[in-house]
Write a protein that holds these residues in place. Structure first.
Motif, PDB file in Angstrom:
ATOM      1  N   GLN A   1     -48.658 -29.505  32.342  1.00 12.96           N
ATOM      2  CA  GLN A   1     -47.196 -29.505  32.287  1.00 12.96           C
ATOM      3  C   GLN A   1     -46.624 -29.050  33.625  1.00 12.96           C
ATOM      4  O   GLN A   1     -45.640 -29.588  34.120  1.00 12.96           O
ATOM      5  CB  GLN A   1     -46.743 -28.601  31.128  1.00 12.96           C
TER       6      GLN A   1
ATOM      7  N   SER B   1     -44.158 -31.084  35.996  1.00 11.86           N
ATOM      8  CA  SER B   1     -42.877 -30.471  36.336  1.00 11.86           C
ATOM      9  C   SER B   1     -42.696 -30.435  37.856  1.00 11.86           C
ATOM     10  O   SER B   1     -41.616 -30.745  38.379  1.00 11.86           O
ATOM     11  CB  SER B   1     -42.844 -29.063  35.740  1.00 11.86           C
TER      12      SER B   1
ATOM     13  N   PRO C   1     -49.590 -32.834  22.822  1.00 13.77           N
ATOM     14  CA  PRO C   1     -48.537 -32.650  23.836  1.00 13.77           C
ATOM     15  C   PRO C   1     -47.401 -33.653  23.673  1.00 13.77           C
ATOM     16  O   PRO C   1     -47.607 -34.787  23.229  1.00 13.77           O
ATOM     17  CB  PRO C   1     -49.274 -32.882  25.159  1.00 13.77           C
TER      18      PRO C   1
ATOM     19  N   ASP D   1     -43.797 -30.527  22.031  1.00 11.88           N
ATOM     20  CA  ASP D   1     -45.230 -30.405  21.746  1.00 11.88           C
ATOM     21  C   ASP D   1     -45.390 -30.042  20.276  1.00 11.88           C
ATOM     22  O   ASP D   1     -44.623 -29.234  19.743  1.00 11.88           O
ATOM     23  CB  ASP D   1     -45.846 -29.299  22.613  1.00 11.88           C
TER      24      ASP D   1
ATOM     25  N   ARG E   1     -45.213 -35.733  30.678  1.00 14.53           N
ATOM     26  CA  ARG E   1     -46.464 -36.461  30.413  1.00 14.53           C
ATOM     27  C   ARG E   1     -46.132 -37.874  29.924  1.00 14.53           C
ATOM     28  O   ARG E   1     -45.264 -38.040  29.062  1.00 14.53           O
ATOM     29  CB  ARG E   1     -47.250 -35.775  29.312  1.00 14.53           C
TER      30      ARG E   1
ATOM     31  N   SER F   1     -42.329 -32.630  28.914  1.00 13.39           N
ATOM     32  CA  SER F   1     -42.856 -32.037  30.141  1.00 13.39           C
ATOM     33  C   SER F   1     -43.108 -33.087  31.224  1.00 13.39           C
ATOM     34  O   SER F   1     -43.506 -32.731  32.329  1.00 13.39           O
ATOM     35  CB  SER F   1     -44.158 -31.311  29.824  1.00 13.39           C
TER      36      SER F   1
ATOM     37  N   ALA G   1     -40.438 -33.686  34.589  1.00 13.20           N
ATOM     38  CA  ALA G   1     -40.102 -32.960  33.351  1.00 13.20           C
ATOM     39  C   ALA G   1     -38.628 -33.136  32.991  1.00 13.20           C
ATOM     40  O   ALA G   1     -37.773 -33.216  33.872  1.00 13.20           O
ATOM     41  CB  ALA G   1     -40.411 -31.484  33.512  1.00 13.20           C
TER      42      ALA G   1
END
Ligand SMILES: C[S@@+](CC[C@H](N)C(=O)[O-])C[C@H]1O[C@@H](n2cnc3c(N)ncnc32)[C@H](O)[C@@H]1O
Length: 273
Positions: free
Chosen positions: A194, A198, A253, A267, A259, A257, A203
């Protein structure tokens, strides 16, 4: 703050006829009014989407089946209950929340029409969500006698709760689950992956260490419970300390964030007793 709330309430009151028309045109007349949807942060035309998403996660990730007993803690005005019922789930559902207007609406409109759906107000003090609350979370839990749940869900609750109260809730949830029962909880979790996302600027939110409590991170120091994040390992440690099995905790997840492969936005943690 009170003036802002009053102006906002008047604004929603003025929008009420239009909102009713919007719900009716979209065949959503069984849904709550705009001020209650706003309380849980869901406006716009696709506002009921996340609850259908979570009704599916409850089945796939937490093993929820018809006939089970489910506790939705921080249920808001019951949007998840509507999704579960519309998808044909039948079971015993207990929804609890600190926001009295949301619970009153759910009692009147869902509790009265959906079989085995019960809603209970948690009169827990919270500066942002329920400033007239008279109890602490610990006191309320001591008065909440329900237990033996197959599944407990807390969707977008612990993203607004600070560490000591979160511990109280974890310790209240674990013993109320049957042995082998599962909790499906959402968070903003902080870990290396994360942090990289970020740092790369992907993010949706960024968090900084909370000045008053080093165990968590917040988006805004002045309104910490607006959005709270926790280190991933800290959450796992606290769940285990509350009575969940260390070898039966799974993290899915989310995309908040940055991803690319996030399952949902926040999450998701599934923990088994
Ligand atoms: C973002 S909303 C999510 C509501 C619902 N779970 C959903 O997903 O539609 C957060 C909910 O948690 C409740 N809440 C906030 N802080 C709380 C606390 N400290 N204890 C219990 N409930 C809280 C609020 O009243 C609100 O309904």
């Amino acid at each position: 703050m009170r003036v802002v709330r009053r102006v906002r309430t008047m604004g929603y009151g003025a929008l009420w006829p239009l909102d009713r028309l919007f719900l009716w045109l979209n065949k959503l007349s069984d849904y709550p009014p705009i001020h209650l949807r706003r309380h849980v942060g869901l406006l716009g035309s696709g506002f009921n989407g996340p609850d259908y998403e979570f009704a599916t996660f409850l089945r796939l990730l937490a093993g929820l089946k018809s006939g089970n007993s489910l506790w939705d803690i921080g249920c808001g005005c019951g949007l998840l209950q509507l999704a579960l019922a519309n998808l044909g789930w039948e079971g015993r559902l207990t929804g609890t929340d600190i926001h009295a207007p949301s619970i009153r609406w759910a009692q009147r409109h869902l509790g009265a029409s959906l079989k085995n759906h019960f809603f209970e107000h948690m009169d827990v003090f919270n500066a942002a969500y329920w400033p007239s609350g008279k109890l602490t979370a610990e006191q309320w839990l001591a008065s909440f006698s329900a237990s033996g749940f197959d599944v407990v869900v807390a969707k977008s609750l612990f993203t607004h709760v600070l560490p000591d109260e979160m511990d109280v809730y974890f310790r209240g949830i674990a013993p109320r689950l049957k042995q082998g029962g599962r909790a499906l909880l959402t968070f903003f979790l902080l870990d290396e992956e994360q942090q990289q996302a970020s740092a790369a600027g992907s993010a949706v939110f960024t968090f900084s260490p909370f000045e008053k409590d080093a165990r968590c991170f917040v988006r805004r120091q002045v309104a910490p419970t607006a959005a709270v994040a926790y280190p991933r390992d800290y959450i796992i440690e606290r769940l285990v300390a509350a009575g969940f099995r260390a070898d039966r905790i799974t993290v899915y997840p989310g995309s908040w964030s940055g991803r690319a492969d996030g399952l949902s936005v926040q999450d998701i943690v599934v923990a088994e007793r």
